[in-house]
Scaffold this motif. Structure first.
Motif, PDB file in Angstrom:
ATOM      1  N   ALA A  23       0.838  -1.200   0.000  1.00 26.40           N
ATOM      2  CA  ALA A  23       0.000   0.000   0.000  1.00 26.40           C
ATOM      3  C   ALA A  23       0.869   1.246   0.000  1.00 26.40           C
ATOM      4  CB  ALA A  23      -0.924   0.021   1.227  1.00 26.40           C
ATOM      5  N   ALA A  24       0.681   2.084  -1.004  1.00 28.22           N
ATOM      6  CA  ALA A  24       1.282   3.412  -1.004  1.00 28.22           C
ATOM      7  C   ALA A  24       0.204   4.325  -0.419  1.00 28.22           C
ATOM      8  CB  ALA A  24       1.679   3.834  -2.406  1.00 28.22           C
ATOM      9  N   ILE A  25       0.209   4.446   0.916  1.00 26.32           N
ATOM     10  CA  ILE A  25      -0.812   5.244   1.601  1.00 26.32           C
ATOM     11  C   ILE A  25      -0.416   6.714   1.463  1.00 26.32           C
ATOM     12  CG2 ILE A  25      -1.942   5.743   3.793  1.00 26.32           C
ATOM     13  CD1 ILE A  25      -1.295   2.827   4.626  1.00 26.32           C
ATOM     14  N   ILE A  26      -1.258   7.474   0.774  1.00 25.32           N
ATOM     15  CA  ILE A  26      -0.954   8.872   0.478  1.00 25.32           C
ATOM     16  C   ILE A  26      -1.892   9.771   1.273  1.00 25.32           C
ATOM     17  CG2 ILE A  26      -0.870  10.621  -1.342  1.00 25.32           C
ATOM     18  CD1 ILE A  26      -0.285   8.252  -3.291  1.00 25.32           C
ATOM     19  N   VAL A  73      -4.942   0.639  10.831  1.00 18.44           N
ATOM     20  CA  VAL A  73      -5.685   1.634  10.064  1.00 18.44           C
ATOM     21  C   VAL A  73      -6.595   0.956   9.051  1.00 18.44           C
ATOM     22  CG1 VAL A  73      -3.943   3.444  10.300  1.00 18.44           C
ATOM     23  CG2 VAL A  73      -3.854   1.923   8.318  1.00 18.44           C
ATOM     24  N   ARG A  74      -7.680   1.669   8.741  1.00 16.07           N
ATOM     25  CA  ARG A  74      -8.571   1.250   7.666  1.00 16.07           C
ATOM     26  C   ARG A  74      -8.244   2.108   6.450  1.00 16.07           C
ATOM     27  NH1 ARG A  74     -13.370   2.543  11.439  1.00 16.07           N
ATOM     28  NH2 ARG A  74     -11.735   3.987  12.016  1.00 16.07           N
ATOM     29  N   VAL A  75      -8.203   1.478   5.278  1.00 24.74           N
ATOM     30  CA  VAL A  75      -7.834   2.190   4.065  1.00 24.74           C
ATOM     31  C   VAL A  75      -8.816   1.909   2.939  1.00 24.74           C
ATOM     32  CG1 VAL A  75      -5.359   2.273   4.589  1.00 24.74           C
ATOM     33  CG2 VAL A  75      -6.282   0.323   3.321  1.00 24.74           C
ATOM     34  N   GLU A  76      -8.890   2.848   2.023  1.00 27.22           N
ATOM     35  CA  GLU A  76      -9.585   2.657   0.760  1.00 27.22           C
ATOM     36  C   GLU A  76      -8.502   2.396  -0.277  1.00 27.22           C
ATOM     37  OE1 GLU A  76     -12.158   5.181  -2.505  1.00 27.22           O
ATOM     38  OE2 GLU A  76     -12.111   5.878  -0.432  1.00 27.22           O
ATOM     39  N   ILE A  77      -8.646   1.308  -1.024  1.00 23.54           N
ATOM     40  CA  ILE A  77      -7.646   0.907  -2.006  1.00 23.54           C
ATOM     41  C   ILE A  77      -7.985   1.544  -3.349  1.00 23.54           C
ATOM     42  CG2 ILE A  77      -6.483  -1.034  -3.131  1.00 23.54           C
ATOM     43  CD1 ILE A  77      -6.206  -0.907  -0.008  1.00 23.54           C
ATOM     44  N   GLY A  78      -6.976   2.134  -3.981  1.00 23.87           N
ATOM     45  CA  GLY A  78      -7.153   2.795  -5.270  1.00 23.87           C
ATOM     46  C   GLY A  78      -6.456   2.043  -6.391  1.00 23.87           C
ATOM     47  N   ARG A 100      -5.738   5.342   0.640  1.00 22.39           N
ATOM     48  CA  ARG A 100      -5.926   6.516   1.508  1.00 22.39           C
ATOM     49  C   ARG A 100      -6.543   6.065   2.817  1.00 22.39           C
ATOM     50  NH1 ARG A 100     -10.771   9.146   2.093  1.00 22.39           N
ATOM     51  NH2 ARG A 100     -12.497   8.241   0.947  1.00 22.39           N
ATOM     52  N   LEU A 101      -6.187   6.779   3.876  1.00 23.57           N
ATOM     53  CA  LEU A 101      -6.702   6.456   5.204  1.00 23.57           C
ATOM     54  C   LEU A 101      -8.176   6.816   5.300  1.00 23.57           C
ATOM     55  CD1 LEU A 101      -3.752   7.888   7.330  1.00 23.57           C
ATOM     56  CD2 LEU A 101      -4.271   5.476   6.901  1.00 23.57           C
ATOM     57  N   LEU A 102      -8.915   6.034   6.063  1.00 27.98           N
ATOM     58  CA  LEU A 102     -10.328   6.289   6.320  1.00 27.98           C
ATOM     59  C   LEU A 102     -10.537   6.681   7.776  1.00 27.98           C
ATOM     60  CD1 LEU A 102     -11.895   3.243   4.418  1.00 27.98           C
ATOM     61  CD2 LEU A 102     -11.766   5.628   3.638  1.00 27.98           C
ATOM     62  N   HIS A 103     -11.579   7.435   8.026  1.00 29.17           N
ATOM     63  CA  HIS A 103     -12.055   7.731   9.382  1.00 29.17           C
ATOM     64  C   HIS A 103     -10.999   8.389  10.268  1.00 29.17           C
ATOM     65  CE1 HIS A 103     -15.365   5.247   8.050  1.00 29.17           C
ATOM     66  NE2 HIS A 103     -14.557   4.228   7.892  1.00 29.17           N
ATOM     67  N   ASP A 104     -10.131   9.214   9.679  1.00 31.02           N
ATOM     68  CA  ASP A 104      -9.081   9.896  10.450  1.00 31.02           C
ATOM     69  C   ASP A 104      -8.186   8.932  11.218  1.00 31.02           C
ATOM     70  OD1 ASP A 104      -9.855  12.493   9.631  1.00 31.02           O
ATOM     71  OD2 ASP A 104     -11.427  12.521  11.158  1.00 31.02           O
ATOM     72  N   ASP A 105      -8.070   7.683  10.730  1.00 33.66           N
ATOM     73  CA  ASP A 105      -7.173   6.718  11.368  1.00 33.66           C
ATOM     74  C   ASP A 105      -5.740   7.237  11.299  1.00 33.66           C
ATOM     75  OD1 ASP A 105      -9.360   5.098  11.757  1.00 33.66           O
ATOM     76  OD2 ASP A 105      -8.682   3.476  10.455  1.00 33.66           O
ATOM     77  N   GLU A 106      -4.965   6.956  12.321  1.00 34.57           N
ATOM     78  CA  GLU A 106      -3.556   7.366  12.393  1.00 34.57           C
ATOM     79  C   GLU A 106      -2.699   6.107  12.482  1.00 34.57           C
ATOM     80  OE1 GLU A 106      -0.734  10.007  11.926  1.00 34.57           O
ATOM     81  OE2 GLU A 106      -2.833  10.616  12.031  1.00 34.57           O
ATOM     82  N   PRO A 107      -1.783   5.898  11.537  1.00 32.46           N
ATOM     83  CA  PRO A 107      -0.966   4.673  11.529  1.00 32.46           C
ATOM     84  C   PRO A 107      -0.137   4.501  12.802  1.00 32.46           C
ATOM     85  CG  PRO A 107      -0.731   5.864   9.466  1.00 32.46           C
ATOM     86  CD  PRO A 107      -1.482   6.762  10.405  1.00 32.46           C
ATOM     87  N   GLN A 108      -0.083   3.277  13.277  1.00 31.30           N
ATOM     88  CA  GLN A 108       0.721   2.903  14.444  1.00 31.30           C
ATOM     89  C   GLN A 108       1.751   1.861  14.006  1.00 31.30           C
ATOM     90  OE1 GLN A 108       0.032   4.518  17.356  1.00 31.30           O
ATOM     91  NE2 GLN A 108      -1.494   5.572  16.108  1.00 31.30           N
ATOM     92  N   PRO A 109       2.991   1.964  14.455  1.00 33.89           N
ATOM     93  CA  PRO A 109       4.023   0.998  14.028  1.00 33.89           C
ATOM     94  C   PRO A 109       3.939  -0.317  14.797  1.00 33.89           C
ATOM     95  CG  PRO A 109       4.979   2.642  15.470  1.00 33.89           C
ATOM     96  CD  PRO A 109       3.536   3.039  15.271  1.00 33.89           C
ATOM     97  N   LEU A 110       2.896  -1.112  14.529  1.00 33.92           N
ATOM     98  CA  LEU A 110       2.695  -2.370  15.239  1.00 33.92           C
ATOM     99  C   LEU A 110       3.740  -3.421  14.859  1.00 33.92           C
ATOM    100  CD1 LEU A 110      -1.190  -2.668  14.974  1.00 33.92           C
ATOM    101  CD2 LEU A 110       0.171  -1.644  16.812  1.00 33.92           C
TER     102      LEU A 110
END
Length: 150
Positions: A23-26, A73-78, A100-110
Motif C-alpha cells: 500500500a502506497a498510503i498517500i 488503520v482502515r484504508v480505501e484501495i485505489g 488513503r486512510l479512512l475515518h481519520d485513522d492514524e498509523p501505528q508501528p505495530l
C-alpha cells in the motif's frame, strides 16, 4: 510468469508466483514509509506496508487486512502504482496500490520500527527494500514536492 519445479516423479509442476501486495498510503501529498524491524538482514530498510494474498482473498481485501494488522488503520484501495516487481527468485510478485486512510485513522508501528511521511523530495532519504525501490519512481508524480508545514 510461471515457475517450474520437478515433483517426486521427475515431472515439471507449474506454479503461479505468490502475490504480495503493498500500500502506497498517500495523505496530504506524502506517502507513508515503514522501517522493517526484522529479519536482521533487512531491519532498518524501508517498505510500503502489505503482505501475502491468502487463498480465496482478492488483492484489495488482502491489502486492507494487512493495513489493519500492521498499522491499525482502515484504508480505501485505489489504482495500481508501477509495474509488477519480481521477488524471491521469481517465486513471488509485488503489486503496489495507492491507498488513503479512512475515518481519520492514524498509523501505528505495530510491526515496524518507525514510520515516516515522505514528500516527493524526501523519497530518496531512506533506503528502500529492493522490491519496493522500483515503485518509488512511479509514485513520485503523485506526491508533493513542498516541505511539510511546521
Amino acid at each position: 510468469m510461471r515457475t517450474e519445479r520437478a515433483n517426486g516423479g521427475g515431472n515439471a509442476v507449474r506454479r503461479d508466483p505468490k502475490v504480495i501486495v503493498g500500500a502506497a498510503i498517500i495523505r496530504d501529498g506524502r506517502v507513508l514509509a515503514c522501517a522493517r524491524s526484522a529479519p536482521p538482514e533487512v531491519a532498518g530498510m524501508w517498505e510500503f506496508p502489505g503482505g501475502k494474498v491468502e487463498p480465496g482473498e482478492t488483492e484489495p481485501a488482502a491489502l486492507a487486512r494487512e493495513c489493519v494488522e500492521e498499522l491499525a488503520v482502515r484504508v480505501e484501495i485505489g489504482a495500481r502504482i508501477g509495474r509488477d516487481v519480481r521477488m524471491a527468485h521469481g517465486r513471488s510478485v509485488l503489486k503496489v496500490y495507492a491507498a488513503r486512510l479512512l475515518h481519520d485513522d492514524e498509523p501505528q508501528p505495530l510491526e515496524h520500527s518507525a514510520l515516516r511521511w515522505l514528500s516527493a523530495t524526501d523519497l530518496d532519504t531512506v533506503t528502500w527494500l529492493p522490491a519496493d525501490a522500483p515503485i518509488v519512481a512511479a509514485l513520485r508524480p503523485l506526491l508533493s514536492t513542498d516541505p511539510p508545514p511546521r
